[in-house]
Scaffold this motif. Structure first.
Motif, short mmCIF file in Angstrom:
data_model
loop_
_atom_site.label_atom_id
_atom_site.label_comp_id
_atom_site.label_asym_id
_atom_site.label_seq_id
_atom_site.Cartn_x
_atom_site.Cartn_y
_atom_site.Cartn_z
N ILE A 299 -49.32 -16.01 -13.19
CA ILE A 299 -49.90 -14.92 -12.40
C ILE A 299 -50.67 -15.43 -11.19
O ILE A 299 -51.36 -14.67 -10.54
CB ILE A 299 -50.83 -14.06 -13.28
N GLY A 300 -50.58 -16.68 -10.86
CA GLY A 300 -51.29 -17.18 -9.70
C GLY A 300 -52.73 -17.52 -10.06
O GLY A 300 -53.02 -17.92 -11.17
N PHE A 301 -53.65 -17.31 -9.10
CA PHE A 301 -55.04 -17.63 -9.37
C PHE A 301 -55.55 -16.76 -10.51
O PHE A 301 -55.20 -15.60 -10.66
CB PHE A 301 -55.88 -17.39 -8.12
N GLY A 302 -56.44 -17.33 -11.31
CA GLY A 302 -56.97 -16.62 -12.47
C GLY A 302 -57.56 -15.28 -12.08
O GLY A 302 -58.36 -15.19 -11.15
N PRO A 303 -57.19 -14.21 -12.78
CA PRO A 303 -57.69 -12.87 -12.43
C PRO A 303 -59.19 -12.73 -12.59
O PRO A 303 -59.78 -11.77 -12.09
CB PRO A 303 -56.93 -11.95 -13.39
N VAL A 304 -59.84 -13.67 -13.29
CA VAL A 304 -61.28 -13.55 -13.48
C VAL A 304 -62.04 -13.63 -12.15
O VAL A 304 -63.16 -13.13 -12.04
CB VAL A 304 -61.76 -14.64 -14.45
N ILE A 305 -61.43 -14.22 -11.13
CA ILE A 305 -62.15 -14.32 -9.85
C ILE A 305 -62.33 -12.95 -9.20
O ILE A 305 -63.16 -12.80 -8.30
CB ILE A 305 -61.44 -15.27 -8.87
N THR A 306 -61.59 -11.94 -9.66
CA THR A 306 -61.78 -10.59 -9.11
C THR A 306 -63.13 -10.01 -9.50
O THR A 306 -63.58 -9.02 -8.90
CB THR A 306 -60.67 -9.65 -9.59
N THR B 1 -60.65 -11.03 -3.21
CA THR B 1 -60.43 -11.74 -4.46
C THR B 1 -59.19 -11.22 -5.20
O THR B 1 -58.47 -12.01 -5.82
CB THR B 1 -61.67 -11.59 -5.37
N CYS B 2 -58.95 -9.93 -5.12
CA CYS B 2 -57.73 -9.40 -5.76
C CYS B 2 -56.47 -9.93 -5.06
O CYS B 2 -55.45 -10.20 -5.70
CB CYS B 2 -57.75 -7.87 -5.74
N PHE B 3 -56.56 -10.09 -3.75
CA PHE B 3 -55.43 -10.66 -3.00
C PHE B 3 -55.20 -12.11 -3.41
O PHE B 3 -54.07 -12.55 -3.61
CB PHE B 3 -55.70 -10.55 -1.51
N LEU B 4 -56.30 -12.89 -3.54
CA LEU B 4 -56.17 -14.28 -3.95
C LEU B 4 -55.59 -14.40 -5.36
O LEU B 4 -54.81 -15.31 -5.65
CB LEU B 4 -57.53 -14.98 -3.88
N ALA B 5 -56.00 -13.48 -6.22
CA ALA B 5 -55.50 -13.53 -7.59
C ALA B 5 -54.09 -12.98 -7.71
O ALA B 5 -53.44 -13.15 -8.75
CB ALA B 5 -56.43 -12.73 -8.51
N GLY B 6 -53.60 -12.34 -6.66
CA GLY B 6 -52.27 -11.73 -6.73
C GLY B 6 -52.22 -10.54 -7.69
O GLY B 6 -51.16 -10.24 -8.26
N ARG B 7 -53.36 -9.87 -7.85
CA ARG B 7 -53.44 -8.75 -8.79
C ARG B 7 -54.08 -7.55 -8.10
O ARG B 7 -55.24 -7.19 -8.37
CB ARG B 7 -54.26 -9.14 -10.01
N PRO B 8 -53.39 -6.86 -7.21
CA PRO B 8 -53.97 -5.66 -6.57
C PRO B 8 -54.27 -4.56 -7.57
O PRO B 8 -55.10 -3.68 -7.29
CB PRO B 8 -52.91 -5.25 -5.56
N ASP B 9 -53.63 -4.58 -8.72
CA ASP B 9 -53.89 -3.55 -9.72
C ASP B 9 -55.28 -3.68 -10.33
O ASP B 9 -55.76 -2.74 -11.01
CB ASP B 9 -52.83 -3.62 -10.83
N LEU B 10 -55.96 -4.82 -10.10
CA LEU B 10 -57.31 -5.00 -10.63
C LEU B 10 -58.40 -4.55 -9.65
O LEU B 10 -59.59 -4.66 -9.96
CB LEU B 10 -57.55 -6.48 -10.97
N LEU B 11 -58.00 -4.01 -8.51
CA LEU B 11 -58.98 -3.61 -7.50
C LEU B 11 -59.94 -2.54 -8.01
O LEU B 11 -61.15 -2.64 -7.76
CB LEU B 11 -58.26 -3.15 -6.23
N PRO B 12 -59.49 -1.50 -8.69
CA PRO B 12 -60.46 -0.49 -9.18
C PRO B 12 -61.53 -1.11 -10.09
O PRO B 12 -62.72 -0.80 -9.96
CB PRO B 12 -59.58 0.51 -9.93
N GLY B 13 -61.11 -1.96 -11.02
CA GLY B 13 -62.08 -2.59 -11.90
C GLY B 13 -63.02 -3.51 -11.16
O GLY B 13 -64.22 -3.57 -11.46
N SER B 14 -62.48 -4.25 -10.19
CA SER B 14 -63.33 -5.15 -9.40
C SER B 14 -64.38 -4.37 -8.62
O SER B 14 -65.57 -4.73 -8.61
CB SER B 14 -62.46 -5.98 -8.45
#
Length: 530
Positions: free
Chosen positions: A332-339, A400-413
């Protein structure tokens, strides 16, 4: 003259301690921290003396160089707080030749000077690897202390005209904050670089051999040479150390003489222009006026500019450290925890809002005289801070969501970050009513006395921290769960916005009611000279 200047320095400190009990508490806590550091230094030196005596000389030379450079570089940031600045004596019939010995002794007998002397005495434990080195190190302690004090005076004197300009002071402040905040990242880079060196011990030894021939560490190079039995090198390094003291003395005397006859005056920041667009955008009431003024302060006041810089820099540093340490996943690229890293701004938000009144200093009397309610003061400061903090936080979440490659985590972030930041700000608005903190006076050195808020800010953080963690736990918890189930991120967003808004309202009401009862006491606390 020496006794007069030393007693004047200590009488000023005693006067400040007598006027401000919080400063006594700060001094006690600082002293305890210093004793802890000295205790750690003692343990390290004893271990080094017996476990690796061959490396002790290298470590001591490098440590001495760091101490001297710390004095010289640190003088750039604390020179504006010099209570014995030459300009204070410009109208008196004194000469530089008569004053300089007193200024040197006064500098060596400050709390910092005494701490430095104590550290140098403890370093004798390491120099005990050789009787000759131990004797030489004991003799060179006064030389090292004088080198520190004189070098600091020369550096601050040479840069005095440059630092007198407002733009330069702001630049130095910003660079200093960037370096201090990036220390963890720089340390990480340094450790990474050391892992590529095959012979770390040999490299440090070579560096120490070179540094020992420079004015910075020549005083420490003398016992170092004697520890290895090199008497010729010891004699030459002694000449370099003494020549350094003489050169610094002459330079300091010349700079002091020049400032006694031509005092340096600090320049301001130029014209203050009206912000018509800003005034039209904000409500036409006391809260809107306070918000507009807060926004201008965030841009023009270096004491508050640093807070805004840190809102951007602190998360960026943590993201950089996380990426350097390999927080990655091949799938998944960079760890999603950075979001979730932007939520760390909550640590700053509470302190910024809590100390907002302290930055006003005695200008807060305007609120008392014009009848501004406490609720209006709290609401205005929160609105001004929010107009900067909200866009910055959202931008960091998107990045951070862009770096993690997880735009779906933007609401939670966004939910976790905005929620915790709002809760911390609301708690800071409440706590700031009875613990306004301490801040450097306007135009004073932002790194000087009160730059950390004093004991009041420490107590405020102890109060704000648990409140933020407790009330922000739902939003943050659902944001973490959203890493595996992104739908839960929307729950985090709703909880963060709702709980954050309620805490902001509560902080405004409760903090405002406290201010309505304590305006005179708050004014006395934030405008105290000590």
């Amino acid at each position: 003259m020496v006794a007069l200047l030393v007693s004047l320095r200590w009488r000023q400190l005693r006067h400040q301690l007598g006027r401000n009990p919080w400063m006594i508490v700060t001094l006690i806590i600082t002293g305890m921290i210093a004793l802890g550091l000295l205790g750690g230094l003692t343990a390290g030196l004893v271990a080094l003396r017996f476990a690796a005596p061959a490396a002790a000389v290298t470590v001591l030379i490098l440590a001495g160089a760091v101490i001297v450079l710390g004095w010289w570089i640190g003088s750039i940031f604390v020179s504006a707080d010099d209570s014995l600045a030459p300009e204070r004596f410009a109208l008196l019939p004194v000469t530089a030749r008569a004053m300089l010995p007193g200024l040197v002794v006064a500098g060596a007998t400050t709390i910092g000077g005494i701490g430095t002397a104590a550290a140098l005495l403890l370093m004798l434990l390491g120099w005990s690897v050789s009787p000759l080195a131990l004797a030489a190190a004991l003799v060179m302690i006064p030389v090292a202390v004088v080198t520190c004090v004189l070098g600091a005076r020369v550096v601050s004197g040479v840069l005095a005209h440059w630092l007198a300009r407002r733009s330069t002071r702001d630049l130095v402040l910003t660079l200093g904050v960037l370096l201090a905040a990036s220390s963890g990242l720089l340390l990480n880079l340094g450790i990474g670089a050391l892992t590529t060196v095959t012979d770390v011990g040999g490299s440090f030894t070579a560096i120490a051999d070179v540094v020992a021939w420079t004015p910075v560490a020549a005083a420490f190079g003398v016992p170092g040479a004697l520890a290895h039995g090199d008497f010729a090198a010891a004699g030459l390094r002694l000449l370099i150390a003494l020549a350094t003291v003489i050169a610094l003395w002459l330079a300091a005397q010349g700079l002091l003489a020049a400032r006694l006859v031509a005092p340096i005056q600090s320049s301001g920041g130029g014209r203050v222009r009206t912000g018509r667009l800003l005034d039209r955008m904000l409500p036409a009431n006391p809260a809107g006026a306070i918000a507009a003024r807060s926004l201008r302060y965030y841009r023009r006041d270096p004491r508050q500019l640093v807070n805004i810089v840190m809102l951007l820099l602190l998360p960026a540093i943590f993201v950089g450290i996380a990426l350097m340490n390999g927080l990655q996943d091949e799938a998944i690229g960079f760890g999603p925890v950075i979001t979730l890293i932007p939520a760390i701004n909550a640590l700053l938000a509470g302190t910024i809002v809590q100390m907002a009144i302290a930055y006003d200093n005695d200008a807060v009397a305007l609120h008392v005289l014009t009848g501004v309610t406490g609720a209006a003061d709290r609401a205005g400061r929160l609105l001004g801070f929010g107009l900067i903090a909200v866009p910055v936080t959202i931008a960091l979440c998107v990045a951070t969501c862009f770096l993690a490659g997880r735009p779906d985590l933007l609401p939670g972030s966004i939910g976790a970050s905005l929620g915790l930041t709002a809760i911390a700000a609301g708690a800071g608005a409440w706590v700031g009513g009875f613990l306004p903190g301490r801040a450097p006076a306007p135009e004073a050195n932002p790194f000087g006395r009160g730059s950390s808020g004093g004991v009041q800010s420490l107590l405020a953080m102890i109060i704000i921290g648990p409140i933020t963690l407790l009330l922000g736990a739902p939003a943050f918890g659902f944001a973490i769960a959203g890493i595996w189930n992104p739908v839960l991120g929307w729950v985090s967003l709703v909880l963060g916005l709702v709980i954050g808004a309620l805490v902001l309202w509560g902080g405004t009401v409760l903090g405002g009611s406290i201010l309505n009862r304590r305006w005179p006491e708050v004014l006395a606390e934030v405008s105290s000279e000590s």
